[in-house]
Every structure is written in structure tokens, then in C-alpha cells.
Enzyme design. Structure first.
Site, PDB file in Angstrom:
ATOM      1  N   ASN A  10       0.873  -1.172   0.000  1.00  0.00           N
ATOM      2  CA  ASN A  10       0.000   0.000   0.000  1.00  0.00           C
ATOM      3  C   ASN A  10       0.911   1.223   0.000  1.00  0.00           C
ATOM      4  O   ASN A  10       1.502   1.558   1.018  1.00  0.00           O
ATOM      5  CB  ASN A  10      -0.881  -0.002   1.258  1.00  0.00           C
ATOM      6  CG  ASN A  10      -1.674   1.286   1.399  1.00  0.00           C
ATOM      7  OD1 ASN A  10      -1.827   2.039   0.424  1.00  0.00           O
ATOM      8  ND2 ASN A  10      -2.178   1.553   2.597  1.00  0.00           N
ATOM      9  N   LYS A  12       0.072   4.256  -0.284  1.00  0.00           N
ATOM     10  CA  LYS A  12      -0.570   5.473   0.258  1.00  0.00           C
ATOM     11  C   LYS A  12      -0.341   6.640  -0.719  1.00  0.00           C
ATOM     12  O   LYS A  12      -0.382   6.430  -1.922  1.00  0.00           O
ATOM     13  CB  LYS A  12      -0.023   5.778   1.656  1.00  0.00           C
ATOM     14  CG  LYS A  12       0.014   4.544   2.550  1.00  0.00           C
ATOM     15  CD  LYS A  12       0.210   4.876   3.987  1.00  0.00           C
ATOM     16  CE  LYS A  12       0.371   3.586   4.772  1.00  0.00           C
ATOM     17  NZ  LYS A  12       0.101   3.755   6.180  1.00  0.00           N
ATOM     18  N   HIS A  96      -9.467   0.974   4.541  1.00  0.00           N
ATOM     19  CA  HIS A  96      -8.204   1.194   5.265  1.00  0.00           C
ATOM     20  C   HIS A  96      -8.462   2.150   6.426  1.00  0.00           C
ATOM     21  O   HIS A  96      -9.273   3.072   6.320  1.00  0.00           O
ATOM     22  CB  HIS A  96      -7.150   1.769   4.315  1.00  0.00           C
ATOM     23  CG  HIS A  96      -5.779   1.781   4.912  1.00  0.00           C
ATOM     24  ND1 HIS A  96      -5.368   2.764   5.788  1.00  0.00           N
ATOM     25  CD2 HIS A  96      -4.744   0.921   4.787  1.00  0.00           C
ATOM     26  CE1 HIS A  96      -4.122   2.490   6.171  1.00  0.00           C
ATOM     27  NE2 HIS A  96      -3.718   1.387   5.583  1.00  0.00           N
ATOM     28  N   GLU A  98      -6.905   4.574   7.532  1.00  0.00           N
ATOM     29  CA  GLU A  98      -6.727   6.008   7.239  1.00  0.00           C
ATOM     30  C   GLU A  98      -7.952   6.573   6.542  1.00  0.00           C
ATOM     31  O   GLU A  98      -8.291   7.746   6.722  1.00  0.00           O
ATOM     32  CB  GLU A  98      -5.446   6.214   6.399  1.00  0.00           C
ATOM     33  CG  GLU A  98      -4.206   6.041   7.269  1.00  0.00           C
ATOM     34  CD  GLU A  98      -2.972   5.536   6.546  1.00  0.00           C
ATOM     35  OE1 GLU A  98      -2.911   5.609   5.307  1.00  0.00           O
ATOM     36  OE2 GLU A  98      -2.053   5.055   7.247  1.00  0.00           O
ATOM     37  N   GLU A 168      -5.360  -4.997  10.651  1.00  0.00           N
ATOM     38  CA  GLU A 168      -4.363  -3.946  10.851  1.00  0.00           C
ATOM     39  C   GLU A 168      -4.687  -3.186  12.130  1.00  0.00           C
ATOM     40  O   GLU A 168      -5.508  -2.247  12.112  1.00  0.00           O
ATOM     41  CB  GLU A 168      -4.388  -2.973   9.671  1.00  0.00           C
ATOM     42  CG  GLU A 168      -4.089  -3.608   8.340  1.00  0.00           C
ATOM     43  CD  GLU A 168      -3.479  -2.610   7.363  1.00  0.00           C
ATOM     44  OE1 GLU A 168      -2.352  -2.833   6.924  1.00  0.00           O
ATOM     45  OE2 GLU A 168      -4.132  -1.583   7.076  1.00  0.00           O
ATOM     46  N   GLY A 174       2.324   2.443  10.658  1.00  0.00           N
ATOM     47  CA  GLY A 174       3.251   3.568  10.498  1.00  0.00           C
ATOM     48  C   GLY A 174       3.928   3.996  11.783  1.00  0.00           C
ATOM     49  O   GLY A 174       4.529   5.071  11.846  1.00  0.00           O
ATOM     50  N   SER A 214       3.352  -1.957  10.364  1.00  0.00           N
ATOM     51  CA  SER A 214       4.810  -1.940  10.545  1.00  0.00           C
ATOM     52  C   SER A 214       5.473  -3.284  10.234  1.00  0.00           C
ATOM     53  O   SER A 214       6.381  -3.701  10.945  1.00  0.00           O
ATOM     54  CB  SER A 214       5.166  -1.455  11.959  1.00  0.00           C
ATOM     55  OG  SER A 214       4.720  -0.122  12.139  1.00  0.00           O
TER      56      SER A 214
HETATM   57  C1  PEP Z   1      -0.715   0.126   5.774  1.00  0.00           C
HETATM   58  O1  PEP Z   1      -0.646   1.140   5.121  1.00  0.00           O
HETATM   59  O2  PEP Z   1      -1.677  -0.626   5.603  1.00  0.00           O
HETATM   60  C2  PEP Z   1       0.343  -0.199   6.738  1.00  0.00           C
HETATM   61  C3  PEP Z   1       0.259  -1.322   7.408  1.00  0.00           C
HETATM   62  O3  PEP Z   1       1.372   0.700   6.873  1.00  0.00           O
HETATM   63  P1  PEP Z   1       2.793   0.438   7.595  1.00  0.00           P
HETATM   64  O4  PEP Z   1       3.351  -0.842   7.033  1.00  0.00           O
HETATM   65  O5  PEP Z   1       3.627   1.632   7.197  1.00  0.00           O
HETATM   66  O6  PEP Z   1       2.551   0.360   9.056  1.00  0.00           O
END
Ligand code: PEP
Length: 252
Positions: A10, A12, A96, A98, A168, A174, A214
Site C-alpha cells: 500500500n 498510500k 483502510h 486512514e 491492521e 506507520g 509496521s
Molecule cells: C498500511 O498502510 O496498511 C500499513 C500497514 O502501513 P505500515 O506498514 O507503514 O505500518
């Protein structure tokens, strides 16, 4: 039958079309011939054409980070599933955290998007996960149950086959904090139990549940070795071809 893992990127709101092309120039030779895991990259909408062109004929699928459920109409700024298919997308991320946090995504809109994605033949990656306050208040199970039940509402067992869920935990996205493989496995078991209620046991056993939050080259093997974890949704560490390759090739 063992579930084939999906390692999905992803991006973003990172990379221009030119940068997307450069990524694939470096990334594709690194993962050429890798068939143990399915690989997908979800760039921003404006990079999809460049990504599809660059990845044509490779073992990497291209997905979108969002979509709208209506077929067409006066919906300024929205992108339909038919547009994604025509552009060459095979996957789409839905719900997601976000988008839930900053753009008004709800359990109800996730359900509408999921139905539209399935009808269009896209592989949906439906994101669920609890906030830090919710985990600390002991609400993780309630939140996961609510998000999953609502996402699956009105979808039959047969239609459900392409669904992929990404667990998640929002506090791990992040932040450099990761759920332990055991914490993730516990959440995945709960999600699978809800899927069994919605779609029946065989469909639930076939459902892929990814972990996201992460995931990095140095923790990917521990996470991916867990039988309940059927892949990863990777944000930050997917932007660099070498780092994303290390995650795709976990344990190798
Ligand atoms: C994500 O964007 O779904 C995500 C898990 O980001 P990150 O790996 O940066 O934590």
C-alpha cells in the site's frame, strides 16, 4: 489446502507515475519467478496506468487503494470498479483505517464497496483493526466482530470466495510498533470465526487474512511463519524495491 499468502504493498500518497515506473524497473527482476506468494502493489490512482504497463506479463498484480460502489454518475472525485478493471487492476483495498479516520469511511460504506468489488471481479482487501484506546479498554474483540460482521453483511458463501481481510491494528500502522505473531493470530482466529458464521466453515477456512502494521524485512519472517497469518499488507516498507523484496521473500 494451505492458503497461498498474499504480500500486498500500500503506497498510500507516495510516488509519481515516473517514480512508480522506476520502482518496477528495480523490483520486478528481484522477484522474477517468485511463485510461493501472490504479490500485489496498490499505488495512488494516477500511477495505476504506469504500474500496469510496467508490471504487464509479470507475477505482480496491481490494485487500487479505494473505490466507489456506484457504477457511474455525478460523483466528483470518485473511481468506479469498472474503471479500475479497465485500467488493469486486479485488487482493491477497502476500508483502510486512514480512510475510516480521515475520510468518513464507515462499516456501511465498506459493505457497499465490498459488494461492488466482488460483483466486478476484483480481489478486495478489506481492512479491519482496533484503535489503541479500544485495545487498552479491552474492546478489541468487539471492534473486530462489529467491523467484520458489517463488512460481510448480505454476502453469500459462493460470492465470498475472493475476499481477503487485512487485520491492521491501528496503533501498529506507520508507528514501528508491531503486533506479536501471537496477538495477530488471536485476532485472525476471531475474524475467521466470524467468517464461518457468515459464509460457513469451508469458506472461512479458505479465507485469507493478512496482517498489516509496521511489517518490515526484520519482522516479516516471524509474522509470516505463523500459520494463521496469510500474508501482509505493507505500507512504508513497500516503497523501496529492496525492502519490499525482503518481505516478499520472507524466510528465504
Ligand atoms: C498500511 O498502510 O496498511 C500499513 C500497514 O502501513 P505500515 O506498514 O507503514 O505500518
Amino acid at each position: 489446502m494451505p492458503r497461498k499468502k498474499l504480500i500486498a504493498a500500500n503506497w498510500k500518497m507516495y510516488k509519481t507515475p515516473e517514480q512508480a515506473t522506476a520502482f518496477f524497473r528495480d523490483f520486478l527482476p528481484l522477484v522474477a519467478g517468485h511463485s510461493r506468494d501472490e504479490i500485489a502493489v496498490c499505488p495512488p490512482f494516477v500511477d495505476i496506468a504506469a504500474a500496469v504497463t510496467a508490471a504487464k506479463g509479470s507475477n505482480v498484480g496491481i490494485g487500487a487503494q479505494d473505490m466507489f460502489w456506484e457504477k457511474e454518475g455525478a460523483f466528483t472525485g470518485q473511481i468506479s470498479t469498472a474503471m479500475l478493471r479497465a485500467a488493469g487492476c486486479t485488487h482493491v483495498i477497502i476500508g483502510h483505517s486512514e480512510r475510516r479516520q480521515f475520510f468518513g469511511e464507515t462499516d456501511d460504506t465498506v459493505n457497499k464497496k465490498l459488494k461492488a468489488a466482488l460483483a466486478a471481479g476484483l480481489t478486495p482487501i478489506v481492512c479491519v483493526g482496533e484503535l489503541l484506546q479500544e485495545r487498552e479498554a479491552g474492546l478489541t474483540e468487539d471492534v473486530l466482530r462489529r467491523q467484520t460482521v458489517n463488512a460481510f453483511r448480505g454476502i453469500g458463501a459462493v460470492e465470498s470466495a475472493p475476499i481477503t481481510v487485512a487485520y491492521e491494528p491501528v496503533w501498529a500502522i506507520g508507528t514501528g510498533r508491531t503486533a506479536t505473531p501471537q496477538m495477530a493470530a488471536e485476532a485472525h482466529r476471531l475474524i475467521r470465526a466470524e467468517a464461518a458464521k457468515a459464509f460457513g466453515e469451508p469458506a472461512a477456512q479458505a479465507l485469507r487474512i493478512l496482517y498489516g502494521g509496521s511489517v518490515k524485512p526484520d519482522n516479516a519472517t516471524a509474522l509470516m511463519s505463523e500459520l494463521e497469518i496469510d500474508g501482509a499488507l505493507v505500507g512504508g516498507a513497500s516503497l523501496d524495491p529492496k525492502s519490499f523484496t525482503s518481505i516478499v521473500k520472507w524466510g528465504m
